[in-house]
Scaffold this active site. Structure first.
Site, PDB file in Angstrom:
ATOM      1  CB  SER A 317      58.965  78.643  61.517  1.00 53.14           C
ATOM      2  OG  SER A 317      58.671  77.624  62.462  1.00 53.14           O
ATOM      3  CG  ASP A 318      64.938  75.509  61.149  1.00 55.86           C
ATOM      4  OD1 ASP A 318      64.558  74.459  61.711  1.00 55.86           O
ATOM      5  OD2 ASP A 318      66.060  75.619  60.628  1.00 55.86           O
ATOM      6  N   GLY A 319      62.749  75.194  63.475  1.00 57.01           N
ATOM      7  CA  GLY A 319      62.453  74.974  64.885  1.00 57.01           C
ATOM      8  C   GLY A 319      62.780  76.186  65.734  1.00 57.01           C
ATOM      9  CG  ASP A 320      62.131  77.125  69.545  1.00 64.87           C
ATOM     10  OD1 ASP A 320      60.933  76.802  69.433  1.00 64.87           O
ATOM     11  OD2 ASP A 320      62.765  76.968  70.604  1.00 64.87           O
ATOM     12  N   GLY A 321      62.237  79.126  65.065  1.00 67.00           N
ATOM     13  CA  GLY A 321      62.648  80.268  64.258  1.00 67.00           C
ATOM     14  C   GLY A 321      61.822  81.507  64.544  1.00 67.00           C
TER      15      GLY A 321
END
Length: 970
Positions: A317-321
């Site tokens: 995932s992307d950060g906090d995605g």
């Protein structure tokens, strides 16, 4: 990365290490390692990765599996450090403070700390599963003391994939030497809306250019083999996908593009990353496509990426995605729901504090998530660690880390890259390069002149040269340098530190009067002014919160910069402008009024040295724009490879770019000639070669970039007006000529047909080659099917009665008539112009015949295309097409006033009114009769839809007179 509700610093810190958390440290450390004499298969380095994963996975508890999929818990790490540099407490404190612009976490410290963490896991945990440290490496490893190379958009301006590979080989070595295993690079987003603040992070607007740069970066980071050694790191292709064209140009906004366009453009660089470069990881993007957030997009993450392309790495995932599925997209009720959806879609790793995937333990126990889905994700993460060799040797050499980070060799490479980035946009009267023997003083002016501008995702490299420092070092005591800031742009700290600043405000231009006056005073005292303006790291950047914005609704210079440039120009002294920025800018005043303009984007730590080398001629600029510069933000989208219907101009303005894609000048000049394609016809599965001779016609060595573009004239679905398919940066000495050859393959010519199948359709392809997208020459390549079909429909035009004879007209009867068809005066009056022509019979004709047709007239300026002359229309009505495919040559005699005339052939497909423009060639009407003969192939027609043959004078106003006779089509 983004999300206004989370702590950005906590996010990055939590992902410095992958695959262990508080549970791993507090529980699995209680169990003793296996006995030395009982070595499990997963520890056998001679076995294939798949076998080792298959052996390890069943040994793991559910909790151990889930913690391989979650980031975070850095505050709970333990270390065993035989050097006594770190204790567990100081290591935790160091990592907890690692986020921020001022942290000095040296290469040696980083290597020692990460070795200590790895030693603890290797010696004190039950299974000895190593950590995989993660980091950013957009244009250099993002830790203190690492080399900062030019920003990604600048690297794209080099048009030099071999150089980019060398750069990222150095980046990978520096990252690996510090104990990192994976970096979040390269960014393969195609930036088609430069309002977006992250434009600087990618490689421009073109899918082919991005793919070549991306593959080079990945191969540099990972090395050339599947196994990745400690001098390399795992690369991450991001952000997948359609992230670079957000609605409104604002970060994380939807990318609602059709599947056809997504596949034809936005996915091209990612497919190359997977299938050519074998990238080890892919990061999902924040945006949605067609209502589905990419973090749960099964079509994108599974069908395309894994099933169609065969990607076998792991998806992060992307950060906090994953958290955004709950708080932003509103497609999940809670983190547990987000975890179920993300895991099912194929996201293997939760790049955050781990709060989403931490719910998987209970969900598997409750039966709401199959453990098989967890096992699949864990196997991919473990496979990555085996690929990196972390199970076999997780340690790095602190001495080597200290030696290689920002080493003399890497500093030299950073300077070389920066020199190759710089694009010469304008150089009236050859103002550049400056000659230090002819000037006594320089005014160096501008808000970007005195600081080192690295761009986003940077840390202090511990070394950097500003433009001011670079110029002073270059001229020494030979030239006096007068510095004036001129104006400020924002309230943020200067240089890379501005990227980190929150609540940035513009400085009111009204408060900059005194600073501008000081700049004027300096300019008046100097022989020449160098003005360094553009943007800074606080004005174009990732917008991750409402108090940390970076997208813009304008591409004009911010603050008082335009007024500053204008004031310096109005002193009457020569002016050079150097632009430092992270996106294309609408610098209309500068483009019009400033005689010499250089574009540098963000040049990295050696930017000042490189700028001085170019300004004073020790280096010859050879960069090319990787993205179009528009006149105004209102012209967006402005990418060069648009569809044919996007051809309408704006009222009262222009849609022509300020500076086009691929554009860049040099201190020398180049000539392109002898363009050819061999063979001129090939079957769908065949290949061809396009070649062109490039000659340095100037007085100094320089770089040029021949660029190959293609366009299929007629296809089953619309095609861009041109598409980049090849390029090569070459260096030529004065007078040197080189033949540059491009291999044309079926893949280059293929399209997605109406059924979304990739095919090569028979037809005619324009092969366009030149130094930029707006300056090309064209040759035709015909592609046929296996049965010889050309894609052109069967001829329906009639064969005209009377065409059995070769002779069309000989005018011997003293009349202007033809065996078939008709002669008519032609001119731009048909389109509202004022040019005129008249047809008469003159005596004698060619070769002592009785008569010839005399054409007289006058071209009058005023229209976009002025012309006049005679037109032979072979049909029963003007411009009605006929079938003359059994003939192949146009022949005639001509004489006249000595001017050059144009023979233009009109067909139904190429009439000038619709479709492609008509084909033409030239002839000279001299004082004596001369016969001309041109095959149909000259005009790229088989004669099956011929509608007119024009004998005309074009473009140059004035009177004309010529005669033609013995006109034959045979």
């Amino acid at each position: 990365m983004t999300n206004p509700v989370r702590s950005y610093s906590r996010l990055l810190l939590s992902n410095l290490l992958l695959g262990f958390g508080v549970f791993t440290l507090s529980v699995i450390a209680q169990e003793k390692p296996a006995a030395t004499g009982d070595i499990p298969r997963y520890k056998d380095a001679t076995l294939p990765v798949a076998d080792r994963v298959a052996d390890l996975l069943p040994r793991m508890t559910l909790e151990e599996k889930v913690y391989q999929l979650t980031g975070g818990w850095d505050s709970k790490i333990e270390v065993i450090d035989p050097t006594n540099t770190f204790t567990t407490e100081t290591a935790r404190t160091t990592l907890s403070a690692e986020w921020g612009p001022e942290v000095k976490f040296t290469p040696r410290q980083a290597a020692i700390l990460r070795n200590g963490v790895q030693r603890y896991f290797r010696e004190k945990t039950r299974l000895g599963i190593p950590a995989m440290f993660l980091g950013e490496a957009l244009h250099g490893y993002m830790e203190y003391g690492s080399t900062s190379f030019p920003q990604a958009l600048g690297l794209a301006a080099t048009w030099d994939p071999a150089l980019v590979k060398r750069v990222f080989t150095a980046v990978g070595d520096e990252a690996g030497s510090r104990g990192a295993g994976q970096v979040f690079s390269p960014v393969l987003d195609m930036a088609r809306d430069p309002r977006w603040g992250r434009t600087e992070e990618g490689y421009g607007e073109d899918p082919y250019l991005i793919s070549r740069m991306g593959v080079a970066a990945i191969e540099g980071l990972q090395g050339d083999s599947y196994s990745i050694d400690r001098h390399h790191v795992l690369a991450t292709a991001k952000h997948f996908a359609v992230h670079g064209v957000p609605e409104g140009g604002t970060n994380t906004a939807p990318g609602n593009i059709s599947e056809r366009v997504i596949r034809e453009t936005y996915l091209v660089p990612f497919q190359a990353a997977v299938q050519e470069a074998h990238v080890g990881s892919v990061m999902a993007s924040y945006n949605e496509i067609d209502g589905v957030p990419n973090h749960i997009n099964h079509w994108l993450l599974d069908k395309v990426l894994r099933q169609e392309w065969g990607f076998d790495g792991y998806l992060t995932s992307d950060g906090d995605g994953l958290q955004m599925l709950v708080g932003t997209h509103h497609v999940a009720y809670n983190f547990a729901d987000a975890a179920r959806q993300g895991l099912a879609a194929g996201i293997d790793y939760d790049l955050s504090e781990g709060t989403v995937y931490a719910t998987l333990v209970d969900q598997v126990k409750q039966g709401t998530v199959p453990e098989s889905e967890v096992d699949l994700a864990v196997s991919r993460v473990l496979g990555t660690k085996f690929r990196l060799g972390l199970f076999d040797n997780p340690y790095v050499d602190p001495d080597y880390a200290e030696k290689t980070n920002n080493s003399p060799e890497h500093k030299k490479l950073a300077a070389e890259a920066a020199r190759k980035v710089i694009v010469l946009l304008k150089n009236d009267k050859n103002l550049l390069p400056l000659d230090v023997t002819k000037i006594k003083s320089i005014a160096l002016i501008g808000p970007n002149a005195a600081d080192v501008h690295l761009g986003g995702y940077s840390r202090d490299p511990g070394y950097g040269v500003s433009v001011l420092d670079g110029i002073k070092a270059k001229v020494g005591d030979k030239v006096k340098v007068l510095y004036a800031e001129g104006c400020k742009i924002t309230t943020a700290p200067q240089g890379f530190r501005g990227w980190w600043a929150n609540d940035v405000q513009l400085v009111d231009p009204k408060t900059q009067t005194a600073s501008i006056q000081a700049a004027i005073d300096a300019a008046k005292k100097a022989d020449v002014s160098i003005v360094v303006v553009g943007e800074n790291e606080s004005t174009n950047r990732e917008a991750w919160a409402e108090n940390h914005l970076g997208d813009r609704d304008s591409l004009d210079l911010l603050g008082a910069q335009n007024e500053l440039v204008k004031a310096v120009v109005e002193t009457g002294k020569p002016v050079v402008v150097l632009l430092l920025n992270g996106r294309p800018l609408s610098v209309n005043y500068i483009a019009e009024k400033v005689p010499a303009i250089l574009e540098g984007f963000y040049l990295g730590e050696a930017g000042g040295t490189a700028a001085a080398d170019v300004i004073f001629g020790d280096a010859n600029p050879g960069g090319k724009l990787p993205i179009t510069f528009p006149h105004t933000v209102g012209a967006l989208p402005d990418y060069y490879n648009h569809k044919p219907s996007a051809n309408r101009s704006y009222e009262f303005s222009t849609r022509q770019p300020l500076f086009p894609f691929g554009f860049g000048l040099s201190y020398t000049t180049f000539k392109f000639d002898n363009l050819k394609v061999e063979p001129q016809q090939m079957v769908q599965a065949g290949t061809a070669k396009v070649s062109v001779d490039v000659t340095n016609t100037g007085a100094r060595e320089g770089d040029e970039v021949p660029q190959l573009y293609i366009h299929q004239r007629v296809a089953s679905v619309t095609q861009p007006v041109m598409q980049l398919k090849g390029f090569e940066r070459i260096t030529l000495k004065p007078g040197e000529k080189r033949t540059v050859t491009f291999n044309v393959t079926p893949e280059m010519l293929s399209i997605l047909n109406i059924d979304m199948h990739r095919v090569v359709e028979p037809g005619v392809f324009d092969m366009m080659v030149g130094p930029s997208s707006d300056k090309t020459s064209t040759v035709k390549l015909t592609v046929t099917g296996i049965g010889g079909e050309t894609g052109k429909p069967a001829a329906t035009a009639p064969v005209p009665a009377g065409s059995e004879t070769n002779m069309v007209s000989n005018f011997d009867e003293g009349k202007i008539k033809a065996a078939y068809g008709m002669w008519i005066p032609a001119g731009d009056s048909m389109n509202g112009g004022k040019s005129t022509s008249k047809l008469d019979v003159a005596d004698p004709g060619a070769a002592n015949t009785k008569g010839a047709m005399q054409v007289t007239g006058e071209l009058v300026a005023g229209g976009p295309f002025i012309f006049a002359g005679a037109l032979f229309s072979p049909g029963t009505a003007p411009m009605k097409p006929v079938n003359l495919s059994k003939k192949n040559t146009i022949s005639f005699w001509a004489k006249g006033d000595g001017q050059t005339y144009t023979l233009i052939v009109l067909t139904e497909a190429r009439s000038g009114q619709s479709g492609e423009p008509p084909a033409m060639t030239s002839f000279t009407a001299g004082p004596e009769w001369r016969q001309y003969s041109f095959p149909f192939s000259t005009f790229e027609t088989d004669g099956s839809d011929l509608s007119g043959i024009g004998f005309i004078r074009i473009q140059e106003p004035g009177k004309f007179q010529f005669q033609i006779d013995e006109v034959e089509i045979k």
